[in-house]
Motif scaffolding. Structure first.
Motif, short mmCIF file in Angstrom:
data_model
loop_
_atom_site.label_atom_id
_atom_site.label_comp_id
_atom_site.label_asym_id
_atom_site.label_seq_id
_atom_site.Cartn_x
_atom_site.Cartn_y
_atom_site.Cartn_z
N GLU A 92 -2.48 1.65 -5.47
CA GLU A 92 -1.73 0.47 -5.90
C GLU A 92 -2.70 -0.59 -6.40
O GLU A 92 -3.86 -0.63 -6.02
N THR A 120 8.34 -6.90 -8.69
CA THR A 120 8.29 -7.15 -7.25
C THR A 120 7.79 -5.91 -6.52
O THR A 120 7.94 -4.78 -7.02
N ALA A 121 7.25 -6.12 -5.32
CA ALA A 121 6.79 -4.99 -4.51
C ALA A 121 7.98 -4.12 -4.11
O ALA A 121 7.86 -2.89 -4.02
N GLN A 122 9.13 -4.75 -3.91
CA GLN A 122 10.34 -4.01 -3.54
C GLN A 122 10.73 -3.04 -4.66
O GLN A 122 11.04 -1.87 -4.42
N GLU A 123 10.68 -3.53 -5.88
CA GLU A 123 10.98 -2.65 -7.03
C GLU A 123 9.96 -1.52 -7.12
O GLU A 123 10.31 -0.37 -7.36
N HIS A 125 8.26 -0.03 -4.90
CA HIS A 125 8.43 1.03 -3.91
C HIS A 125 9.74 1.81 -4.10
O HIS A 125 9.93 2.85 -3.49
N ALA A 126 10.61 1.30 -4.97
CA ALA A 126 11.86 2.02 -5.26
C ALA A 126 11.74 2.88 -6.52
O ALA A 126 12.63 3.65 -6.85
N CYS A 186 14.15 2.91 -11.89
CA CYS A 186 14.25 2.07 -10.69
C CYS A 186 15.63 1.43 -10.64
O CYS A 186 16.11 0.92 -11.67
N ILE A 189 17.20 -4.23 -8.45
CA ILE A 189 17.33 -4.76 -7.09
C ILE A 189 17.60 -6.25 -7.13
O ILE A 189 16.95 -6.97 -7.86
#
Lengths: 189, 82
Positions: A92, A120-123, A125-126, A186, A189
């Protein structure tokens, strides 16, 4: 929003070490050069950084950034802040762009390197990614082949495809280079 | 070196990176490297490096960032050479 870029390594070789260094001096910032000079495989390291930069550029293009060749305006910190310089499979990094900061993940496979970048980090990881060899070197046919692979992927993953028709949506970025293609997908989110 | 000579030299620089050879045959000042010639973005940097070598010039980052069309490239060459 996400961006994706793939580089075929066999089509991206340099005739001399001098040419590799000249290329790096055109695309890497001073901080990136400092990291890059310490890498055992500078050829591979350069293309990893490039795919991250290009993926971030794709996001910013969609956000309305002017179309310019400005790789140095996307500065990559491998490992992310606080973990600078660490490398590994699925490594990463973070990218400081012209319109914001982004999160990236990079993979190296036999013959190609590819990265996906997210806002975003959330995106990040998805994100689901795929890469595959292409049979035809015609860019128009390659675009069609990548779309076909994407359609097959969505058929095999109805839970992701559902995002296309429900209230939510999915974000997709595609790329092809040499005889390699790929995409990142993705859920929004 | 006049503009037509610069254009011919640019054509030679672009040739190894062009995926749409027909578009290269029809090269003109409005030709876009990515959209029309289907050059991969990574090769835009090669074009800058090759241009520096062919014309014995140095193209700085500010000039390089605009070199995505024939017209923009010729403008950079003219500025550097003259």
């Amino acid at each position: 929003m996400i961006g994706f870029d793939i580089v075929s390594l066999t089509e991206s070789t340099f005739p001399t070490e001098d040419r590799l260094e000249a290329y790096a001096s055109k695309v890497l910032t001073d901080a990136e050069i400092a990291w890059w000079l310490n890498q055992a495989d500078q050829f591979l390291a350069l293309w990893k950084l490039w795919t991250v930069k290009e993926s971030a550029y794709k996001i910013e293009s969609r956000l309305g950034a002017e179309r310019l060749l400005v790789p140095k305006k996307y500065e990559v910190t491998v490992g992310g802040r606080g973990k600078e310089g660490k490398m590994g499979i699925g490594e990463e990094s973070e990218v400081m762009g012209t319109l914001g900061n982004y999160f990236a993940i990079t993979h190296e496979e036999a013959g190609c390197v590819y990265s996906a970048v997210a806002q975003t980090a959330q995106e990040l990881h998805a994100i689901r990614m795929a890469h595959f060899p292409l049979e035809d070197d015609n860019p128009d046919f390659q675009s069609i082949a990548v779309q076909q692979q994407l359609a097959e992927f969505l058929e095999q993953h109805p839970e992701i495809a559902a995002g296309l028709t429900a209230d939510s949506s999915i974000d997709i970025s595609v790329s092809h280079h040499g005889l390699w293609g790929g995409f990142a997908i993705c859920p929004v989110i | 070196m006049d503009r037509s000579e610069l254009l011919e030299k640019l054509k030679g620089i672009l040739e190894p990176y062009v995926q749409d050879k027909q578009a290269l045959a029809n090269l003109n000042e409005d030709t876009d490297f990515l959209e029309d010639l289907k050059i991969n973005s990574a090769n835009l940097v090669d074009i800058i490096l090759d241009s520096e070598e062919v014309f014995d010039i140095e193209i700085d980052d500010d000039s390089a960032e605009k070199m995505m069309t024939v017209k923009a490239a010729l403008a950079v060459f003219e500025e550097q050479i003259n």
